[in-house]
Design an enzyme around this catalytic site. Structure first.
Site, PDB file in Angstrom:
ATOM      1  N   LYS A 192       0.873  -1.212  -0.052  1.00 29.54           N
ATOM      2  CA  LYS A 192      -0.262  -0.098  -0.014  1.00 29.54           C
ATOM      3  C   LYS A 192       0.755   1.290  -0.247  1.00 29.54           C
ATOM      4  CE  LYS A 192      -1.924   2.810   3.038  1.00 29.54           C
ATOM      5  NZ  LYS A 192      -1.796   4.008   2.286  1.00 29.54           N
ATOM      6  N   GLU A 267      10.528   1.442   9.761  1.00 29.74           N
ATOM      7  CA  GLU A 267      11.740   2.452   9.432  1.00 29.74           C
ATOM      8  C   GLU A 267      10.779   3.900   9.709  1.00 29.74           C
ATOM      9  OE1 GLU A 267      14.665   1.880   8.519  1.00 29.74           O
ATOM     10  OE2 GLU A 267      14.483   0.093   8.293  1.00 29.74           O
ATOM     11  N   CYS A 301      13.767  11.314   5.583  1.00 25.56           N
ATOM     12  CA  CYS A 301      13.967  10.771   6.918  1.00 25.56           C
ATOM     13  C   CYS A 301      15.449  11.049   7.686  1.00 25.56           C
ATOM     14  CB  CYS A 301      13.483   9.129   7.144  1.00 25.56           C
ATOM     15  SG  CYS A 301      14.397   8.363   6.077  1.00 25.56           S
ATOM     16  N   GLU A 401      10.460  16.154  14.574  1.00 27.32           N
ATOM     17  CA  GLU A 401      10.991  16.093  13.148  1.00 27.32           C
ATOM     18  C   GLU A 401      10.173  17.088  12.596  1.00 27.32           C
ATOM     19  OE1 GLU A 401       9.607  12.625  11.034  1.00 27.32           O
ATOM     20  OE2 GLU A 401      11.343  12.448  10.175  1.00 27.32           O
TER      21      GLU A 401
END
Ligand code: NAP
Ligand code: MG
Length: 508
Positions: A192, A267, A301, A401
């Site tokens: 997905k 991850e 990331c 983040e």
């Protein structure tokens, strides 16, 4: 910002018709049972790029059943490594042959520069080739010293049916960090993509068919995290979930997978520091920091979101980064020379701006940027290159983040201080140090809490290495032989030679 280089295209090769992305189940493209679709508007050009089938429970159940049946009847899991490698190598060739088509739609859906989308799709072909080479390396152990009448082996087997859930920032690359490795191991999959960037993943279905992957081995369901991703994470017929995305959703997936004790590989996010020592090659370091902040508009990331610089050189070093930042080419993602494109959604652009404004309210100093950027003819979904100094470790901008083109600068006096600052994060994805002293680099590398350490470079990656995060940046590893092992299950096989086994029941 007057002195910023902004590129626009005179003539844009925009699509005449939106791409129709559909689910790929059991080797066939299908619409949603209820006919629902979602529209993706290009973040840079405001055009309708794609219409994607919006999956629900029906499509997800079908895709999982298809992957389960394909695994259980052995049409792929029992093929030789050589035969699996041949198919994966063909997929790699087809990705290369279709690189421009894939890159064009990846750029329009994500807002990233076309040169980087090309690099991503071309690099993905290399990941498929490397995974193909691993398909022929599955091996275990043999034990020949367990006694005169015992021979035992430890075998590796594919783990089974794997759900693969990917984010929007590197859609085709991240898919290729997972899918070919799972397939090389003999697993079958349900994939997905993010509903914001579904098209290149959907296009892959055609390439898999053309390469000869048996129907049902890889199924693709388009749609939202809920219900599609949620069902893929909790369904009893799924053996493992491989997820890349935010730490919040990763935690959710771990809980959803817990009821059936699926293996979960994650991850997740990062808050990655580059430490600059006074003896470093400061020109190289400043360029790498600039690359680290703005690559993929900071929506990366592995982006450098924290600059940890020695106080003696802080002012001069920040001046270098600010000067370089002004020369980075922002603008139309379709322009071949653009280095920084658009932010993925207006909501994400506001989130970035909110972090910057809050940091300034809390006392950070804005050395550059700090506001949205309007690109003539392309709307406002861009953000200025932004450098914030006077950041203290307790500010949200120093630990959350931000996922945008925003650098937070912190300073230190000693290497111990620098390492403490670098590790002062719930994340542990990557970290770097710049110094001409190898002892300093080694000391940092051993003590930094991160899955990847770079010394005197930034963001170099290779399919041969292992990628992943410590702490709340994830669990498990991707790519390389370690990533491949994640998709393998271990089985011990004990064989008695002859008829020497002592009976347990004493018969009279
Ligand atoms: P996200 O919101 O966590 O979404 C990632 C994927 O998970 C999407 O396909 C999303 O679907 C799906 N999802 C959402 N809710 C779900 C649920 N309840 N169950 C199952 N799946 C669900 O992340 P993103 O905003 O797309 O990507 C940005 C994040 O990814 C950042 O935090 C970044 O650091 C991280 N990232 C990490 C790495 C790495 O390798 N460590 C690489 C790239 C990105 P929809 O959004 O389509 O609904
Ligand atoms: Mg999301």
């Amino acid at each position: 910002m007057k002195d910023l280089t902004i590129l626009t295209c005179a003539e844009q090769a925009l699509p005449q018709e939106p791409f129709q992305a559909r689910h790929f189940i059991d080797g066939h493209y299908v619409d949603s049972a209820d006919g629902r679709v979602s529209d993706r508007i290009s973040p840079s050009h405001g055009v309708l790029v794609s219409q994607a089938a919006l999956g629900g429970q029906a499509e997800t159940e079908r895709a999982i059943a298809s992957a389960r049946a394909a695994f259980d009847d052995g049409r792929w899991s029992r093929l030789s490594g050589k035969d699996r490698a041949a198919v994966l190598n063909k997929v790699a060739d087809l990705i290369e042959a279709n690189q421009d088509t894939l890159a064009q739609i990846e750029t329009l859906e994500s807002g990233k520069p076309i040169s980087q989308a090309r690099g991503e799709c071309g690099g993905a072909a290399d990941l498929w080739r490397f995974a193909a080479s691993l398909a022929r390396t599955v091996q275990g152990d043999s034990h020949n010293t367990l006694g005169t009448d015992i021979l035992a082996t430890v075998l590796k087997e594919p783990i089974g049916v794997v759900s693969i859930i990917t984010p929007w920032n590197f859609p085709f690359w991240i898919l290729s960090q997972k899918l070919p490795f799972a397939l090389a191991a003999g697993c079958t999959c349900i994939v997905k993509p993010s509903e914001m960037t579904p098209s290149t993943t959907a296009m892959l279905g055609d390439l898999l068919n053309e390469a000869g992957l048996p129907a049902g081995v890889c199924n693709i369901v388009l749609g939202h995290g809920d219900p599609v991703g949620a069902l893929m994470s909790s369904h009893p017929a799924v053996d493992m979930v491989s997820f890349t995305g935010s730490t919040a959703v990763g935690k959710h997936i771990t809980k959803a997978a817990g009821d059936t004790l699926k293996k979960v590989a994650l991850e997740l996010g990062g808050k990655n520091p580059q430490v600059i020592m006074p003896d470093a090659d400061l020109d190289q370091a400043a360029d790498a920091v600039t690359f680290g902040i703005y690559f993929n508009v900071g929506q990366c990331c592995n982006g450098t979101s924290r600059l940890i610089v020695h106080e003696d050189i802080a002012e001069a070093f920040v001046a270098k980064v600010v000067a370089l930042s002004k020369q980075v080419r922002f603008g139309d993602p379709l322009h071949p020379d653009t280095q920084v494109g658009a932010i993925v959604t207006p909501e994400h652009a506001s989130k970035i701006d909110g972090y910057v404004k809050t940091a300034i309210d809390q006392g950070a100093h804005c050395a550059l940027g700090g506001a949205p950027l309007e690109v003539t003819g392309l709307g406002q979904q861009f953000y200025q290159p932004t450098v914030l100094t006077n950041v203290s470790p307790d500010m949200a901008i120093a630990h959350d983040e931000v996922f945008g083109p925003v650098l937070s600068v912190l300073t230190f006096k000693t290497l111990d201080d620098a390492i403490a600052l670098a590790n002062d994060s719930s994340y542990g994805l990557s970290a770097g140090i710049w110094s001409e002293n190898v002892h300093t680099c080694l000391e940092f590398s051993r003590r930094a809490e991160a899955g990847t350490i770079w010394t005197n470079t930034w963001m170099d990656g290779f399919p041969e290495l292992a990628f992943g995060g410590m702490k709340q940046s994830g669990q498990g590893r991707e790519i390389g032989s370690y990533g491949f092992e994640e998709f393998l299950e271990v089985k011990s096989l004990v064989m008695r030679i002859g008829h020497s086994r002592e009976p347990w029941v004493q018969t009279s």
